[in-house]
Scaffold this motif. Sequence first.
Motif, short mmCIF file in Angstrom:
data_model
loop_
_atom_site.label_atom_id
_atom_site.label_comp_id
_atom_site.label_asym_id
_atom_site.label_seq_id
_atom_site.Cartn_x
_atom_site.Cartn_y
_atom_site.Cartn_z
N THR A 126 0.84 -1.20 0.00
CA THR A 126 0.00 0.00 0.00
C THR A 126 0.87 1.24 0.00
N GLY A 127 0.33 2.32 -0.53
CA GLY A 127 1.02 3.60 -0.50
C GLY A 127 0.89 4.33 -1.82
N ASP A 128 0.45 5.58 -1.76
CA ASP A 128 0.34 6.38 -2.97
C ASP A 128 1.69 6.59 -3.64
N GLU A 129 2.75 6.47 -2.86
CA GLU A 129 4.10 6.71 -3.39
C GLU A 129 4.74 5.47 -3.99
N ILE A 130 4.14 4.30 -3.80
CA ILE A 130 4.78 3.04 -4.18
C ILE A 130 4.60 2.78 -5.67
N ARG A 131 5.69 2.43 -6.35
CA ARG A 131 5.68 2.08 -7.77
C ARG A 131 6.33 0.71 -7.95
N PRO A 132 5.88 -0.09 -8.90
CA PRO A 132 6.59 -1.34 -9.20
C PRO A 132 8.02 -1.05 -9.60
N ALA A 133 8.93 -1.93 -9.19
CA ALA A 133 10.35 -1.74 -9.49
C ALA A 133 10.55 -1.60 -11.00
N GLY A 134 11.32 -0.62 -11.42
CA GLY A 134 11.60 -0.40 -12.83
C GLY A 134 10.72 0.63 -13.49
N GLN A 135 9.63 1.01 -12.84
CA GLN A 135 8.75 2.02 -13.44
C GLN A 135 9.23 3.42 -13.10
N GLY A 178 8.61 9.37 -11.10
CA GLY A 178 8.04 10.70 -11.05
C GLY A 178 8.68 11.50 -9.94
N PRO A 179 8.04 12.60 -9.52
CA PRO A 179 8.65 13.49 -8.53
C PRO A 179 8.53 12.99 -7.09
N ALA A 180 7.67 11.99 -6.81
CA ALA A 180 7.45 11.60 -5.41
C ALA A 180 7.25 10.11 -5.24
N GLY A 181 7.71 9.31 -6.20
CA GLY A 181 7.53 7.87 -6.10
C GLY A 181 8.73 7.16 -5.50
N ILE A 182 8.53 5.92 -5.09
CA ILE A 182 9.59 5.08 -4.54
C ILE A 182 9.33 3.64 -4.99
N PRO A 183 10.38 2.88 -5.34
CA PRO A 183 10.14 1.50 -5.78
C PRO A 183 9.58 0.63 -4.67
#
Length: 464
Positions: A224-233, A236-241
Amino acid sequence: MTAAAGAAGASSGGVGTRFADRLLSVEEARTAVLAAIAGTTEDEVVYLADARGRILAEDVMSLTALPPWDNSAMDGYAIRAADVAAATEGAPVLLEVIGEVRAGTAPEAEVGRGTAIRIATGAPVPPRADAVVQVELTTPATADGNAAGERGRDATGPLPAAVLVHAAVPAGAAIRRAGDDLPEAAAILRAGSRISPAAIALAAGSGNPTLRVHRRPRVGVLATGDEIRPAGQNLGPAGIPDANGPGLMALIDETGGEATTLGIAHDRLDDVRARLDAARHADLDAIIVSGGVSVGPYDVVRAAFAEIGRMELWRVAVQPGKPFAFGTFDRPDGRRTLLFGLPGNPVSTFVTFELFVRPAIRRLGGLPDDRLVRPIDRAVLVDSATKSPGRRAFLRVVADRDSTGAPVRDGSGRVQVRLAGGTTGQGSHVLSALALADGLAIVPEAVDGLAAGSPVDLWWLDRD
């Protein structure tokens, strides 16, 4: 319900009243988790190729003696020991060679007085032979006793007419008796044990092509988390893998479970609740949600647990990982799914998995209670360390090793360990130190700090 009672329920996320107002000890929380498990997963039959790492659901019996018949332990000649009782290096005994027996073939002749049969390692011992003389103690010969080859070189090539035996051998020499390793119908593996490569070899060698095991627990993973992105994607300005999702999938697999990803949810109650509700029909034994279990304005996981099922506990006196949450819900088939809410910081996720999720998966998978938690070793912490008062700390440590790679132990047998990543590597967000760690050093609740050289209990992370 009174207004006060409603407010209390909301502030505790629907937690039962016995756990609502205090931090639980590690043992209290683990006991509550294990008490929610009604039983192990159902059993199934698998071929040996699919059995490694599984937990046996029943004892395994030998279907044949091992070995099934008397066989030779060496390449050489099957003989009667009495025939060579007087043999010496200077006065060898001559025996007529009347045949040979290879591994995988049955003897076609019996050994009579003054005769020998050439035999390969693992081949059945011919009738009336009571010993095998190894080839190194023999010389191939002609029928009249002249050497026909080199002494004890090997037992290959054309079958000689006779053989010279240069030493006496006792009855039973170099013969592996039927059932020496295992008798038929003996219990060879016990229910509740994990199947190792050696256990697979033993099962196969005793005639078992399949084994009855517990089904691997099925566990869903939701990050969960608005900041979470799949690894490799693109971040953006506020994301984290997403580190927790893949890490938890690997931990589940290593523990013996079968992991399924449920994706990444936004920090919205409706999104988390909808994903959990959909998982009701996925036949999962447990669901792990990482993040969203603390007290921030967007921490919605506890509320989602309470809405789709029941919150059983929240907050444990542990560092890192205090905002651990646990709940359950009943599936349409009447079976129960365990809900684990782990803190979002990756080290906290890892530690709370070790403390609470790993024992639950192991119990679901059929391991006995004395195998649910890692064994404790003794260690000495070379560095000084501090922690929060009243909480049990699990420090990430690396072991000093000698030139062979073995852990260094002091005169009392204690392992010398150091803080992984140094004093700055103990933050609950420091993944690099976690990846370096050999184990977790345990600091009790009553201890606020450790001087260099203090004794600690140690959990090795690479041992079962």
